[in-house]
Design a protein around this motif. Structure first.
Motif, PDB file in Angstrom:
ATOM      1  N   UNK A   1       8.600 -40.301  37.848  1.00 27.00           N
ATOM      2  CA  UNK A   1       7.919 -41.638  38.528  1.00 27.00           C
ATOM      3  C   UNK A   1       6.988 -42.021  39.032  1.00 27.00           C
ATOM      4  N   UNK A   2       5.871 -40.814  38.531  1.00 28.09           N
ATOM      5  CA  UNK A   2       4.398 -41.771  39.141  1.00 28.09           C
ATOM      6  C   UNK A   2       3.154 -42.319  38.484  1.00 28.09           C
ATOM      7  N   UNK A   3       4.022 -43.762  37.276  1.00 25.68           N
ATOM      8  CA  UNK A   3       3.307 -44.594  37.551  1.00 25.68           C
ATOM      9  C   UNK A   3       2.745 -45.478  38.295  1.00 25.68           C
ATOM     10  N   UNK A   4       3.168 -45.489  39.525  1.00 30.89           N
ATOM     11  CA  UNK A   4       2.676 -46.623  40.692  1.00 30.89           C
ATOM     12  C   UNK A   4       1.575 -45.689  41.334  1.00 30.89           C
ATOM     13  N   UNK A   5       1.221 -44.421  41.416  1.00 29.99           N
ATOM     14  CA  UNK A   5       0.352 -44.013  41.631  1.00 29.99           C
ATOM     15  C   UNK A   5      -0.988 -43.545  41.142  1.00 29.99           C
ATOM     16  N   UNK A   6      -0.560 -42.922  40.089  1.00 29.55           N
ATOM     17  CA  UNK A   6      -1.601 -41.685  39.812  1.00 29.55           C
ATOM     18  C   UNK A   6      -2.678 -42.567  39.217  1.00 29.55           C
ATOM     19  N   UNK A   7      -2.778 -43.624  39.412  1.00 33.03           N
ATOM     20  CA  UNK A   7      -3.997 -44.317  38.656  1.00 33.03           C
ATOM     21  C   UNK A   7      -4.784 -45.099  39.884  1.00 33.03           C
ATOM     22  N   UNK A   8      -4.206 -44.688  41.292  1.00 28.82           N
ATOM     23  CA  UNK A   8      -5.134 -45.465  41.983  1.00 28.82           C
ATOM     24  C   UNK A   8      -5.762 -44.268  43.317  1.00 28.82           C
ATOM     25  N   UNK A   9      -7.153 -44.479  43.423  1.00 28.26           N
ATOM     26  CA  UNK A   9      -8.121 -43.520  43.909  1.00 28.26           C
ATOM     27  C   UNK A   9      -7.447 -43.814  45.185  1.00 28.26           C
TER      28      UNK A   9
END
Length: 440
Positions: A19-27
């Protein structure tokens, strides 16, 4: 030229939905610093630190407030300037414990650096800086790094493994650190290499993080002795003993440590903290933490001052879109449930996860059907159901004989069990009972 290996999948693990999709692209964002911070004296494996400040004392950002004891222990450093307003029992991630409470003056008046700048530092001096900085394993283990990195002539280290295989289901704190601070992570590894005189360094990643792979490849372009290992995405790929065996072919003996097979393994966050301490004189006062879960309004990767209560991070993430059913220090697989959001972030807080009530409902337990799935997925080759059975009938000696103390508490057995037997809970209970028996 660096070598890059890719491994085929094997069975000793499981494949829970990430369930990493919410944060993996957030700096990484810098979290606001709260008015009051709480510093548990036992935020590491080993003996709790001893308070060296009193109520009413003024401290600076970087002031030693808890001194590590001899043996396995670590210093505690204030992450803010302000006043000590209490030294008392508080809730922590490990239950009630003595904490130093500091009222932040929001001036961030800095303490003097860890050492006086000079052209070169010896390996011994670098190890002492790591000790003074209060650095521990930041992947969650929290073993004091200066103890772990102390050379032992009887067990010389020849291999360093940088662990970037972040397998807990919601956590992306290491992911973002590798993308945004790849060069610093490599510099930290070089410090440890110098201290231990290790011949080689490996970086371990999972194959679902190509952006981390690219960032680290660029960072090691001119480092011919550093090799990247790309592993299949599987849980718990980042477990210490699992990585060591897959990368080196060496098996850590039952009850043993990586040093027994000449390996030093550290989380990428630990390596970054070592760089900050040795190359910039900065103690460990902050870390990157992922705050996520469906109830959270805005999941984030946050650079958080150690001692920040979780309540402040909830506010940072704009509260909840729905009431959470469980608060976890860590993630759903290995995380510890917390009863209070007043518990502070510590050196090992890689993630804070909130789950919906329906995600926390325990399904009805039925009798074991002898499917052997818990054995098939155990990454350290234990027999979880037998340990669990022994514990439930009160046979602590049998639990110990079956290797309960070698359990890495990954949670694979409970996750895979079709009968919904609380295998991990029982094994944790067995380990606690074994420790109590042996201590008595």
């Amino acid at each position: 030229m660096q070598l890059k290996f890719r491994f085929k999948k094997n069975r000793k693990g499981s494949f829970p939905e990430e369930r990493k999709d919410r944060t993996e692209h957030l700096p990484i964002e810098t979290a606001k610093v709260p008015d009051v911070l709480i510093f548990p004296l036992g935020m590491h494996i080993g003996a709790p630190a001893e308070a060296v400040v009193d109520v009413g004392d003024q401290v600076k950002m970087g002031t030693l407030i808890g001194k590590g004891k001899d043996g396995i222990s670590a210093n505690i450093i204030s992450s803010v300037s302000g006043e000590v307003i209490a030294i008392s029992e508080r809730d922590t991630m490990n239950g009630p414990g003595t904490c130093i409470v500091i009222r932040n003056d929001h001036k961030d008046t800095k303490e003097v650096p860890l050492y006086e700048k000079k052209e070169t530092l010896s390996a011994d001096e670098k190890l002492e800086i790591i000790r003074k900085a209060g650095i521990v394993g930041m992947g969650g283990a929290t073993f004091p790094t200066a103890v772990k990195a102390s050379p032992n002539p009887k067990k010389p280290i020849d291999t360093i493994i940088l662990n970037g295989a972040e397998c807990e289901l919601y956590s992306t704190s290491d992911h973002r650190l590798m993308i945004e601070h790849a060069e610093e992570i490599i510099k930290g590894a070089r410090v440890v290499q110098e201290i231990l005189k290790a011949k080689r360094i490996y970086i371990a990643l999972e194959d679902d993080t190509p952006d981390c792979e690219a960032a680290l490849e660029a960072a090691i372009e001119d480092h011919s002795d550093i090799e990247m290992i790309v592993l299949p995405t599987m849980y718990p790929q980042g477990a210490e003993k699992v990585l060591i065996e897959k990368i080196t072919g060496r098996e850590v003996p039952a009850g043993g440590l990586p040093a027994d097979v000449r390996v030093f393994l550290m989380n990428v966050g630990t390596s970054h903290a070592i760089h900050e301490a040795v190359n910039h004189g900065l103690p460990l006062v902050e870390r990157v933490t992922t705050v996520s879960g469906d109830p959270v309004a805005k999941a984030k990767n946050l650079r958080v001052r150690i001692g920040t209560p979780i309540n402040a991070l909830i506010e940072e993430c704009e509260g909840f879109v729905s009431p959470p059913g469980k608060l976890l220090h860590g993630g759903p697989m290995m995380g510890k449930p917390l009863a209070s959001a007043e518990v502070p972030v510590t050196k090992g807080t890689a993630a804070i996860t909130f789950l919906h009530p329906e995600e926390t409902e325990r399904e009805e337990q039925t009798d074991c059907i002898r499917c052997s799935e818990c054995i098939n997925v155990c990454p350290v080759n234990l027999q979880p159901i037998l340990i669990s059975n022994a514990y439930e009938r009160g046979d602590i000696e049998e639990s110990e004989r079956l290797g309960a103390m070698d359990c890495i508490e990954c949670g694979n057995c409970s996750f895979i069990c079709p009968s919904k037997i609380p295998l991990l809970d029982n094994i944790r209970g067995a380990k606690a009972a074994i420790k109590a028996k042996n201590a008595g």
